[in-house]
Design an enzyme around this catalytic site. Structure first.
Site, PDB file in Angstrom:
ATOM      1  N   LYS A  23      14.403  -3.457  -6.509  1.00 51.79           N
ATOM      2  CA  LYS A  23      12.968  -3.209  -6.306  1.00 51.79           C
ATOM      3  C   LYS A  23      12.131  -3.952  -7.348  1.00 51.79           C
ATOM      4  O   LYS A  23      12.286  -3.754  -8.545  1.00 51.79           O
ATOM      5  CB  LYS A  23      12.698  -1.703  -6.396  1.00 51.79           C
ATOM      6  CG  LYS A  23      11.215  -1.314  -6.389  1.00 51.79           C
ATOM      7  CD  LYS A  23      11.030   0.208  -6.431  1.00 51.79           C
ATOM      8  CE  LYS A  23       9.565   0.605  -6.569  1.00 51.79           C
ATOM      9  NZ  LYS A  23       9.373   2.072  -6.679  1.00 51.79           N
TER      10      LYS A  23
ATOM     11  N   ASP B 242       2.787  -0.347  -9.964  1.00 52.50           N
ATOM     12  CA  ASP B 242       2.722   0.670  -8.911  1.00 52.50           C
ATOM     13  C   ASP B 242       1.657   1.707  -9.254  1.00 52.50           C
ATOM     14  O   ASP B 242       1.917   2.652  -9.995  1.00 52.50           O
ATOM     15  CB  ASP B 242       4.094   1.351  -8.757  1.00 52.50           C
ATOM     16  CG  ASP B 242       4.066   2.474  -7.726  1.00 52.50           C
ATOM     17  OD1 ASP B 242       3.087   2.550  -6.944  1.00 52.50           O
ATOM     18  OD2 ASP B 242       5.026   3.273  -7.700  1.00 52.50           O
TER      19      ASP B 242
ATOM     20  N   LYS C  12      -1.653   7.591  -8.411  1.00 45.33           N
ATOM     21  CA  LYS C  12      -0.969   8.324  -9.475  1.00 45.33           C
ATOM     22  C   LYS C  12      -2.005   8.906 -10.426  1.00 45.33           C
ATOM     23  O   LYS C  12      -3.122   8.390 -10.523  1.00 45.33           O
ATOM     24  CB  LYS C  12      -0.052   7.371 -10.252  1.00 45.33           C
ATOM     25  CG  LYS C  12       1.177   6.942  -9.485  1.00 45.33           C
ATOM     26  CD  LYS C  12       2.099   6.097 -10.352  1.00 45.33           C
ATOM     27  CE  LYS C  12       3.275   5.565  -9.569  1.00 45.33           C
ATOM     28  NZ  LYS C  12       4.196   6.589  -9.070  1.00 45.33           N
TER      29      LYS C  12
ATOM     30  N   ASP D 187       8.031  -0.837 -12.863  1.00 46.48           N
ATOM     31  CA  ASP D 187       8.574  -0.497 -11.552  1.00 46.48           C
ATOM     32  C   ASP D 187       9.353  -1.652 -10.910  1.00 46.48           C
ATOM     33  O   ASP D 187       9.680  -1.598  -9.736  1.00 46.48           O
ATOM     34  CB  ASP D 187       7.425  -0.022 -10.638  1.00 46.48           C
ATOM     35  CG  ASP D 187       7.883   0.972  -9.594  1.00 46.48           C
ATOM     36  OD1 ASP D 187       8.985   1.526  -9.747  1.00 46.48           O
ATOM     37  OD2 ASP D 187       7.141   1.179  -8.614  1.00 46.48           O
TER      38      ASP D 187
ATOM     39  N   ASP E 129       2.531   6.093  -2.178  1.00 44.07           N
ATOM     40  CA  ASP E 129       3.249   5.935  -3.448  1.00 44.07           C
ATOM     41  C   ASP E 129       4.763   5.814  -3.226  1.00 44.07           C
ATOM     42  O   ASP E 129       5.499   5.467  -4.143  1.00 44.07           O
ATOM     43  CB  ASP E 129       2.931   7.124  -4.372  1.00 44.07           C
ATOM     44  CG  ASP E 129       3.259   6.834  -5.822  1.00 44.07           C
ATOM     45  OD1 ASP E 129       3.557   5.661  -6.146  1.00 44.07           O
ATOM     46  OD2 ASP E 129       3.226   7.774  -6.637  1.00 44.07           O
TER      47      ASP E 129
ATOM     48  N   GLU F  30       6.372   3.483  -1.966  1.00 45.52           N
ATOM     49  CA  GLU F  30       6.325   2.087  -1.515  1.00 45.52           C
ATOM     50  C   GLU F  30       7.650   1.368  -1.728  1.00 45.52           C
ATOM     51  O   GLU F  30       7.972   0.417  -1.006  1.00 45.52           O
ATOM     52  CB  GLU F  30       5.202   1.338  -2.249  1.00 45.52           C
ATOM     53  CG  GLU F  30       5.547   0.792  -3.657  1.00 45.52           C
ATOM     54  CD  GLU F  30       5.914   1.862  -4.679  1.00 45.52           C
ATOM     55  OE1 GLU F  30       5.554   3.040  -4.459  1.00 45.52           O
ATOM     56  OE2 GLU F  30       6.574   1.535  -5.686  1.00 45.52           O
TER      57      GLU F  30
ATOM     58  N   ARG G  45      10.768   2.198  -1.216  1.00 44.36           N
ATOM     59  CA  ARG G  45      11.699   2.238  -0.086  1.00 44.36           C
ATOM     60  C   ARG G  45      11.232   1.344   1.064  1.00 44.36           C
ATOM     61  O   ARG G  45      12.040   0.843   1.834  1.00 44.36           O
ATOM     62  CB  ARG G  45      11.912   3.698   0.358  1.00 44.36           C
ATOM     63  CG  ARG G  45      10.704   4.370   0.907  1.00 44.36           C
ATOM     64  CD  ARG G  45      10.813   5.884   0.859  1.00 44.36           C
ATOM     65  NE  ARG G  45      10.658   6.418  -0.491  1.00 44.36           N
ATOM     66  CZ  ARG G  45      10.658   7.714  -0.786  1.00 44.36           C
ATOM     67  NH1 ARG G  45      10.846   8.619   0.165  1.00 44.36           N
ATOM     68  NH2 ARG G  45      10.496   8.126  -2.018  1.00 44.36           N
TER      69      ARG G  45
END
Ligand code: BES
Ligand code: ZN
Ligand code: ZN
Length: 464
Positions: free
Chosen positions: A231, A236, A243, A254, A313, A315, A317
């Protein structure tokens, strides 16, 4: 970078290791005592019972010793590891090397006046006959540590210094002149190819997404090709499911999954390992804009599956789904590993020193367990069953990107597995271990840890 030498040299600073002696009440693990005079400072570091030494403890011993002499102002040190070599030969050497190099390399700083960094370690206690083999072992582990340090640097890099484009440029530079073939698809190519999920997340920013494929195919005798997916969200914010300010601080990290994969491939290529590995890195930002996803949106994906996006959030996956489809459909991988800072849930479950693993192939899990032990990393296998698969069934699309508010690590992993098309799959959730605000181990610094690099390196070495 710190250099390690095998010749003897008078340095003024010395490190000795002392095994535990219950009668004499000394040598307890990581205990430091001083001996020697002013111009010849010697520290003794307790290593506990020699037969109980494991890779993590060994790395910690070396790291603690090095940090201590550095604190005293040393620029060079003689490090006598005779206690270990007399008992175990060269078994502990590589872990000592990693401990030394990781502890003595501080995170990159953005201060105006950069810290001066040059440190020499003279390893003593290795016999003449073992010298050549020792030299080779040192150089091998050093290359893996270079991979860890690359990963740490990238993860530590602020979001504005490492946008998707910068990240891609960094990757190209890291593999320049190596046997790794690097293919880069930009935002337009991503869209054309039909990676609708990656594009939908990445389109939230004016820094458009990328998709990078790295091919290191160096074992023509083997049918196996290990697939790696990491990833690469360079920042993020959560998107419209924003968040909180407090949880926003770590968002630049991230892309630690991507960094882990890249670090491992770097080590494999530097050590000229005869393995077949293909790595896919989806890279993007997750921001708020007019073109961001909204909760409730339905998007397509490279697989054709329609995805209901309940939480913007979640994102990671989404972009990993497209990378997974790509790698199993286009790169003929026989096994696939994905790694990501994926869920807050894994941090609640396992904290900052244990990564969460889900896997649908017992043999593959056993290989990872062996690799992780060798690497000095901790992972716990988390189970899953059909009731968990049900949790991500959508009423209006083929799948949804979030389950109930329970077992978030499992549902996130199973979402990605839906795109693996039955290929043996292993999933590493490193949301807790990729970053430490207060270091857990002596060989860590505040910030990025390089989690995953060494375990993936050894896993790839086993799969051939
Ligand atoms: N990158 C985060 C996961 C994360 C959390 C990493 C904490 C490091 C520390 C991921 O994209 C995320 O936000 N996941 C959500 C998913 C949820 C909305 C279903 C989470 O875990 O809260
Ligand atoms: Zn997120
Ligand atoms: Zn994320």
């Amino acid at each position: 970078m710190t250099t390690i030498h095998l010749n003897q040299q008078t340095t003024g600073y010395q490190i000795h290791l002392v095994a535990e002696d219950e009668k004499a009440q000394k040598g307890k693990g990581l205990e430091i005592t001083y001996c020697g005079q002013e111009e010849n400072i010697c520290i003794e570091v307790g290593i506990g019972k020699i037969e109980k030494l494991d890779p993590i403890m060994t790395k910690e011993i070396a790291a603690k010793a090095i940090k201590e002499v550095q604190r005293l102002g040393a620029k060079a040190v003689s490090f006598n590891i005779g206690v270990l070599t007399r008992a175990n030969g060269l078994k502990n050497l590589q872990d000592i090397v990693e401990g030394i190099l990781l502890a003595s390399t501080l995170p990159k700083s953005y201060k105006q006046v950069p810290l001066e960094e040059s440190f020499k370690v003279y390893l003593e206690g290795i016999s003449e006959e073992e010298m050549e083999r020792a030299q080779k072992l040192i150089s091998q582990r050093k290359h893996i540590v270079e991979g860890i340090l690359l990963a740490r640097d990238w993860v530590n890099a602020p979001g504005n210094k490492l946008t998707p484009r910068h990240f891609v440029e960094n990757i190209q530079k890291a593999f320049e002149g190596s046997k790794v073939e690097v293919e880069v698809m930009d935002g337009e190519a991503v869209q054309k190819m039909g990676m609708e999920a990656l594009y939908a997340v990445g389109d939230s920013s004016s820094h458009k997404p990328y998709f990078v494929v790295l091919r290191y195919l160096q074992n023509p005798k083997s049918q196996e090709i290990m697939g790696l997916v990491g990833k690469g969200v360079t920042c993020d914010t959560g998107g419209y499911c924003l968040k909180s300010a407090g949880s926003m601080l770590g968002i630049k990290g991230d892309m630690a999954g991507a960094a882990a994969v890249l670090g491992a491939v770097y080590g494999l290529s530097k050590n000229e390992c005869q393995v077949n590995v293909v790595a896919c890195i989806p890279i993007c930002e997750n921001r708020i804009s007019e073109s961001s996803l909204l909760p409730g949106d339905v998007i397509g994906s490279l697989s054709g599956k329609q995805i209901e996006v309940l939480n913007t959030d979640a994102e990671g996956r989404l972009i990993l789904a497209d990378a997974m489809t790509y790698i199993v459909s286009n790169e003929k991988v026989t096994k696939v590993l994905d790694i990501a800072t994926l869920t807050g849930a894994v941090v609640s479950l396992l904290g900052f020193s244990i990564g969460g693993v889900l896997c649908d192939d017992d043999t593959l899990w056993e290989s990872l367990e062996t690799s992780a032990h060798k690497a000095g990393e901790r992972y716990l296998r988390i189970p899953f069953y059909k009731e968990h698969e049900k949790m991500i069934e959508s009423k209006i699309a083929d799948i949804k990107n979030m389950g109930e508010s329970y077992c978030g690590t499992i549902t996130a992993a199973l979402f990605i597995r839906e795109f693996a098309q039955g290929v043996s799959w292993i999933h590493l959730d490193i949301a807790g271990t990729a970053w430490v605000d207060s270091p857990v181990f002596e060989y860590q610094h505040k910030g990025a840890t390089g989690a995953g690099v060494t375990s993936i390196y050894y896993l790839c070495q086993q799969i051939h």
